[in-house]
Write a protein that holds these residues in place. Sequence first.
Motif, short mmCIF file in Angstrom:
data_model
loop_
_atom_site.label_atom_id
_atom_site.label_comp_id
_atom_site.label_asym_id
_atom_site.label_seq_id
_atom_site.Cartn_x
_atom_site.Cartn_y
_atom_site.Cartn_z
N THR A 155 13.64 -12.52 -111.13
CA THR A 155 14.53 -11.41 -111.67
C THR A 155 15.76 -11.79 -110.36
OG1 THR A 155 13.30 -10.47 -113.09
CG2 THR A 155 15.50 -9.28 -111.68
N VAL A 156 14.88 -12.14 -109.31
CA VAL A 156 15.60 -12.36 -108.07
C VAL A 156 15.89 -13.73 -108.47
CG1 VAL A 156 14.74 -13.35 -105.63
CG2 VAL A 156 13.64 -11.47 -106.76
N LEU A 157 15.79 -15.33 -108.78
CA LEU A 157 16.70 -16.32 -108.78
C LEU A 157 17.43 -15.75 -109.37
CD1 LEU A 157 13.74 -18.70 -109.90
CD2 LEU A 157 15.05 -18.59 -107.27
N PHE A 158 17.93 -15.38 -110.91
CA PHE A 158 18.48 -14.64 -111.67
C PHE A 158 19.96 -14.35 -111.42
CE2 PHE A 158 20.35 -11.88 -114.95
CZ PHE A 158 21.25 -13.10 -115.39
N GLN A 159 19.25 -12.84 -110.00
CA GLN A 159 20.40 -12.19 -109.86
C GLN A 159 21.20 -12.91 -108.82
OE1 GLN A 159 21.01 -9.16 -109.92
NE2 GLN A 159 20.62 -8.80 -111.67
N MET A 160 20.73 -13.95 -107.83
CA MET A 160 21.18 -15.29 -106.65
C MET A 160 22.23 -16.14 -107.49
SD MET A 160 17.85 -15.27 -104.52
CE MET A 160 19.30 -15.66 -103.11
N LEU A 161 21.72 -17.03 -108.77
CA LEU A 161 22.40 -17.72 -109.17
C LEU A 161 23.48 -17.29 -109.89
CD1 LEU A 161 19.81 -19.88 -110.76
CD2 LEU A 161 20.51 -20.63 -108.41
N THR A 162 23.93 -16.36 -110.62
CA THR A 162 24.72 -15.21 -111.40
C THR A 162 25.19 -14.73 -110.95
OG1 THR A 162 23.21 -13.95 -112.40
CG2 THR A 162 22.91 -16.03 -113.78
N ARG A 163 25.53 -14.61 -109.53
CA ARG A 163 26.27 -13.93 -108.41
C ARG A 163 27.23 -13.34 -109.05
NH1 ARG A 163 24.00 -17.04 -105.13
NH2 ARG A 163 26.01 -17.57 -103.45
N ASN A 164 28.01 -14.58 -109.37
CA ASN A 164 29.23 -15.19 -108.86
C ASN A 164 30.00 -14.57 -110.63
OD1 ASN A 164 29.96 -15.48 -106.60
ND2 ASN A 164 29.03 -18.12 -107.08
N SER A 165 28.93 -14.70 -111.68
CA SER A 165 29.35 -14.46 -112.96
C SER A 165 28.92 -12.61 -113.16
CB SER A 165 29.13 -15.12 -113.86
OG SER A 165 27.62 -15.08 -113.53
N ARG A 166 28.75 -11.85 -112.83
CA ARG A 166 28.52 -10.23 -112.97
C ARG A 166 29.33 -9.61 -112.28
NH1 ARG A 166 24.23 -9.26 -110.86
NH2 ARG A 166 23.44 -11.05 -110.05
N GLY A 167 30.27 -10.24 -111.42
CA GLY A 167 31.43 -9.42 -110.68
C GLY A 167 30.11 -8.07 -109.80
N VAL A 168 30.46 -6.98 -110.36
CA VAL A 168 30.39 -5.66 -109.46
C VAL A 168 29.59 -4.92 -109.43
CG1 VAL A 168 33.03 -4.91 -109.76
CG2 VAL A 168 31.03 -4.03 -110.61
N SER A 169 28.21 -6.19 -110.08
CA SER A 169 26.59 -5.83 -110.24
C SER A 169 26.09 -6.01 -108.61
CB SER A 169 25.94 -6.43 -111.03
OG SER A 169 24.80 -6.08 -111.10
N PRO A 170 26.04 -5.17 -107.99
CA PRO A 170 25.04 -5.20 -106.86
C PRO A 170 24.24 -5.50 -106.60
CG PRO A 170 24.46 -3.21 -108.02
CD PRO A 170 24.90 -3.52 -109.47
N THR A 171 24.45 -6.98 -106.26
CA THR A 171 23.37 -8.00 -106.41
C THR A 171 22.02 -8.00 -105.01
OG1 THR A 171 24.66 -9.59 -107.08
CG2 THR A 171 23.19 -11.05 -106.23
N LEU A 172 23.28 -7.72 -103.93
CA LEU A 172 22.24 -7.55 -102.75
C LEU A 172 20.77 -6.29 -103.57
CD1 LEU A 172 21.63 -7.82 -99.96
CD2 LEU A 172 23.47 -5.67 -99.82
#
Length: 788
Positions: free
Chosen positions: A461-478
Amino acid sequence: MVDLRLLLILASAMTGNTDAINSTTSGILTAMTSLDNITTTALMLPNTTTTADTGKLCEIPNFCAEGTIQIFTFPKTVFGQFGYSVQLCEKQTQNAGLPKATAQCLNGTFDKLQLLQCSLTLDTINVDLSGTSQADRQQLASNTQILTSVPSQLTAQNISAAAQIASKLLSTSDITEGYLCHFWQTKLDSAHGRPDIKLAAVTTVSQLLKASGSQFSTATVNSTNNLTQALQNFSRSSGTQLVQPNLVIQSLKFNTVGTSVVQFTAIKGLSDTFLPSRINVSQTMPDTQNLFPVDVQMSITIRDTTDSQNKPKIDTVGFVLYNNDQFFGSEAFKDSLGIKRRVISGNLGVENVPVSVQFHINNTIPFNSSQEENLFSMSIQDFACVFWDYKLGDWSTEGCKKVTTSFNSSGSFPASLACNCDHTTNFAVLMSFSPNYKYSEALGVISIIGCALSVAGLAITVLFQMLTRNSRGVSPTLLMVSICVSMTIFYLLFIFGINNPVQHKAASELSQTNSIPPSDFHREVDQGPCTAMAALLQYFLLATFTWSTLYAAHIFFMIKNTISGPPQNFNTFSIIAGWGFPAVIVGISLGATYRPDKPLNYRQEEFCWLAALTSNKTFDVQKPMFWGFLLPLALMIFFNIAVLFYFALTTCRTDQSLNSSRVPPFRRKLLSSVSLAVVLGISWIIGYFMLLSVDPIQHNILTYAFCLCNTTQGVQIFILFTVRTKIFKEKFSIFRKSIPSPEVSVHSVSYHLWPLREKDLPESYRSTDFDQQVPNHTDDQTDHGGPT
């Protein structure tokens, strides 16, 4: 205390073999009669209606039934002890609520009625006692006894005054000595006809010993020291046996020819108080080991000093046995477990006499009622042979040494605690106990599998969140990455560090060095790893919930401020609060509770987690588990639940302006709420219900539900926030298609077939009569079943 299994065996035996019980009882009674020179005795079992040792096997009653003298009614009372009237001083008097009268139980009836002047106080008696007649002293002694009959109501000033009064009464040279104070046959010598000043004073001292340690203070030190010295001196001149529930005074005249050995023995009974039938003093050494266990025993060996120059002749020895050490407040030895320590005194009346004193105290020292259940969860770590040094005002080991002891069959307690000293005074054995810790076992396979799957899911999940952070818009990646990282570290610490790597075992042998332990509870100096692991576990678990609370706040701002979203500096604030707030809580917890010599104030010994329970195994709100974890966690969970309800209401609310085709289906709304509940850690609320549950079945159900939900929380986050997302499905589909299909090598061989043509050979034959007969012959064979 009596082993309950023994009582059950006795009960079974009584129902199954009465004759054998009667025979055994008769033998025991005969032996005890010989031991104590008592005409009648009994084997007694506990009675739930009284504190006395009474039971079904008593040959005669050993108590006075409820009775009345004049207008005063007295409750059921054990022989030789005093009963106090149910009639109390009126509310408007100085001693409101105290009994108006007392009477002693003698020969089955109450006798020697003494009345209380309800206007008297202990301070008044202490002043009036000097210069009074013997009759007045008797009246004041009885009043003092009644005024101390409710020990729990005494103040330090009351105890000090009562101790001074008892000292004066016992130090008076002309007090009565012409009576026998015997447990079964206490009689006033009719030739003297004088009251029992000694007995009233001894009873007063016994009642003072029932007061709790908190009722004593520095104001009582001088008076109790003077009292114990007066008891020592009085013990040689008492001329008889004086026994009350918490105090024994016994003297003996012995043969001074040659070396003399005098032995004092207190036999352990079924109650925690003293009985005359179980006290024996003799110049011989009776073998009592096969009857009942010895509670306290002292042997004094006195060399003959008759022919020695300037050496006085010694022919009397006095003993005083205290049921506890309340009169011996120590600064060198601290009491933290509430253990009752016997103190025994031997007095020859002279100093600098060559003597050898050997004493030992039963190893099953009774705990107070609140500690009885923990008696067998403790082991003796060490002990010291001590005497009370009046000059020092504390215990001292000078002139005393330990006697080599061996452990019993269970290995938890020594067979006996024995000491040798070269002088006579007040002796005690100071014991230090260490718990028999039940260290947690290794994690089960299910727990390891659940945690390992959670770690793997969180890492993906951590890798997925970091690799796709630009395509998910306002999703709170941090926020999501921080939750997963802190939770992953917690799982790893839990798997590899929850068990204590340093396990303390009970002492296999006791030290031969006779030094006073600092406390009755042995504390091991912290060796570090377990405390560090507990602090890390506390930090990362609090960090996980802090970040989930920040995630909830982010969702709230997104709903509330649809256009602007969360505040501008929300990410900066989240980083400071997410990692800083748990550090503050852990720092306060360590600073307030942890000390290198007292690590268990912060953590537990059985496994590396926060301390939560008292020595009685009850939950303690003063421990860091409550205010350093459960309290802040509860506040964060309540906030998360509030945001979850707000989110659910918002998503379930239908906008009438939208077409039915554009309204999200209910399944999608429900799944969104469940996903938010998982990431916010709402399932941890089950733990609070588990702590509050009383029903065992309900508790077990909640325990399994709590473990299942929280060991797999990482897996749930992986499924709901990674596997089910559209981006993950697309990426996974592209990834799957990018993997080439495996090639299978096929070797082909061609085969060509054609007909084989050969020239027909010319045939020629001629017809005969035999050729015409073959078909008919074949038919005949068929019809007859073939040829034979």
